[in-house]
Write a protein that holds these residues in place. Structure first.
Motif, short mmCIF file in Angstrom:
data_model
loop_
_atom_site.label_atom_id
_atom_site.label_comp_id
_atom_site.label_asym_id
_atom_site.label_seq_id
_atom_site.Cartn_x
_atom_site.Cartn_y
_atom_site.Cartn_z
N PHE A 119 0.83 -1.20 0.00
CA PHE A 119 0.00 0.00 0.00
C PHE A 119 0.86 1.25 0.00
CE2 PHE A 119 -2.75 3.23 1.82
CZ PHE A 119 -3.98 2.96 1.22
N ALA A 120 1.97 1.21 0.74
CA ALA A 120 2.85 2.37 0.85
C ALA A 120 4.25 1.93 1.25
CB ALA A 120 2.31 3.36 1.87
N VAL A 121 5.21 2.82 0.99
CA VAL A 121 6.59 2.61 1.39
C VAL A 121 7.03 3.82 2.20
CG1 VAL A 121 8.98 2.31 0.60
CG2 VAL A 121 7.10 1.27 -0.69
N VAL A 122 7.70 3.57 3.31
CA VAL A 122 8.28 4.62 4.13
C VAL A 122 9.79 4.54 3.93
CG1 VAL A 122 8.61 5.50 6.46
CG2 VAL A 122 6.41 4.48 5.82
N GLN A 123 10.36 5.57 3.33
CA GLN A 123 11.80 5.63 3.08
C GLN A 123 12.45 6.30 4.29
OE1 GLN A 123 13.71 5.33 -0.40
NE2 GLN A 123 15.10 4.81 1.25
N THR A 124 13.28 5.56 5.02
CA THR A 124 13.94 6.11 6.20
C THR A 124 15.38 6.49 5.86
OG1 THR A 124 14.84 4.02 7.04
CG2 THR A 124 12.55 4.56 7.66
N GLY A 125 16.06 7.02 6.84
CA GLY A 125 17.47 7.35 6.69
C GLY A 125 18.37 6.27 7.26
N GLU A 126 17.83 5.05 7.40
CA GLU A 126 18.57 3.93 7.99
C GLU A 126 19.75 3.54 7.11
OE1 GLU A 126 20.01 1.77 10.38
OE2 GLU A 126 17.90 1.95 11.05
N PHE A 127 20.98 3.55 7.70
CA PHE A 127 22.17 3.17 6.95
C PHE A 127 22.63 1.74 7.23
CE2 PHE A 127 22.68 7.83 6.56
CZ PHE A 127 22.74 7.88 5.16
N ARG A 128 22.05 1.10 8.25
CA ARG A 128 22.42 -0.30 8.48
C ARG A 128 21.85 -1.15 7.34
NH1 ARG A 128 20.26 -1.02 14.48
NH2 ARG A 128 18.73 0.46 13.64
N LEU A 129 22.66 -2.06 6.84
CA LEU A 129 22.21 -2.93 5.75
C LEU A 129 21.08 -3.83 6.22
CD1 LEU A 129 25.64 -3.92 4.18
CD2 LEU A 129 24.07 -2.10 3.47
N TYR A 130 20.16 -4.13 5.34
CA TYR A 130 19.01 -5.00 5.59
C TYR A 130 18.04 -4.39 6.60
CZ TYR A 130 21.65 -8.19 2.75
OH TYR A 130 22.34 -8.74 1.71
N GLY A 131 17.99 -3.07 6.62
CA GLY A 131 17.06 -2.37 7.50
C GLY A 131 15.72 -2.16 6.83
N ASN A 132 15.15 -3.24 6.29
CA ASN A 132 13.88 -3.19 5.57
C ASN A 132 12.89 -4.13 6.24
OD1 ASN A 132 15.03 -1.62 3.29
ND2 ASN A 132 16.19 -3.49 2.96
N LEU A 133 11.66 -3.68 6.35
CA LEU A 133 10.63 -4.45 7.05
C LEU A 133 9.29 -4.23 6.36
CD1 LEU A 133 9.86 -6.07 9.70
CD2 LEU A 133 9.46 -3.82 10.75
N ILE A 134 8.56 -5.31 6.14
CA ILE A 134 7.19 -5.22 5.61
C ILE A 134 6.25 -5.63 6.73
CG2 ILE A 134 5.52 -6.09 3.94
CD1 ILE A 134 7.86 -6.64 2.03
N LEU A 135 5.23 -4.80 6.99
CA LEU A 135 4.23 -5.07 8.02
C LEU A 135 2.87 -5.25 7.37
CD1 LEU A 135 5.29 -2.28 10.54
CD2 LEU A 135 5.85 -4.72 10.67
N THR A 136 2.12 -6.27 7.82
CA THR A 136 0.78 -6.54 7.30
C THR A 136 -0.25 -6.07 8.33
OG1 THR A 136 1.64 -8.49 6.16
CG2 THR A 136 -0.75 -8.30 6.36
N LYS A 137 -1.14 -5.20 7.89
CA LYS A 137 -2.14 -4.63 8.80
C LYS A 137 -3.23 -5.65 9.12
CE LYS A 137 -5.26 -0.76 9.58
NZ LYS A 137 -5.91 0.41 9.02
#
Length: 144
Positions: A119-137
């Motif tokens: 539905f949407a993507v939140v682009q953060t300033g996270e520099f650690r590798l693999y700092g990606n998460l998908i959440l299901t409502k």
């Protein structure tokens, strides 16, 4: 002004989870994540870590209780069993949310494919590798 709303969440970002329905997904992407190539709706949280963003979003977003995995991370390329420290941080946040469950891992391109449908993507300033998460409502239960 509202209270009990995490200050990190802008009015536009507050609107997104409110518009999401049961089963819709939101991606929290790190600084390297191709957010604009993936998402129809992109919210930027420059300078904010992925874990800070996840904590703020999970404060409001119930996780789905009707699926085996309601949160997903991207597997480490070349070592599907590797666990970067950020994975444990994501899990600790999910553990405090409504309907906690173990976070599942998706192969990189499977993660991207799922993210394109989010539905949407939140682009953060996270520099650690693999700092990606998908959440299901999920759904909010009936009041007692």
């Amino acid at each position: 002004m509202l209270h009990h709303i995490p200050a990190l969440l802008s009015p536009d970002l507050l609107k997104t989870p409110a518009e999401m329905g049961h089963g819709d997904e939101i991606v929290i992407g790190d600084a390297n994540f191709p957010a604009h190539a993936m998402g129809r709706r992109v919210h930027r949280m420059d300078g904010i870590s992925a874990t800070e963003a996840a904590k703020a979003i999970l404060h409001l977003l119930p996780l789905d209780s009707f699926v085996e995995a309601n949160a997903h991370v991207m597997q480490v390329v070349g070592d599907a069993t590797a666990s970067p420290p950020i994975f444990a941080e994501f899990q600790a946040l999910v553990d405090t949310a409504d309907n906690p469950a173990p976070i599942a891992r998706l192969e990189r391109f499977a993660f991207y494919e799922r993210a394109q449908k989010a539905f949407a993507v939140v682009q953060t300033g996270e520099f650690r590798l693999y700092g990606n998460l998908i959440l299901t409502k999920g759904v909010i239960g009936a009041a007692p």
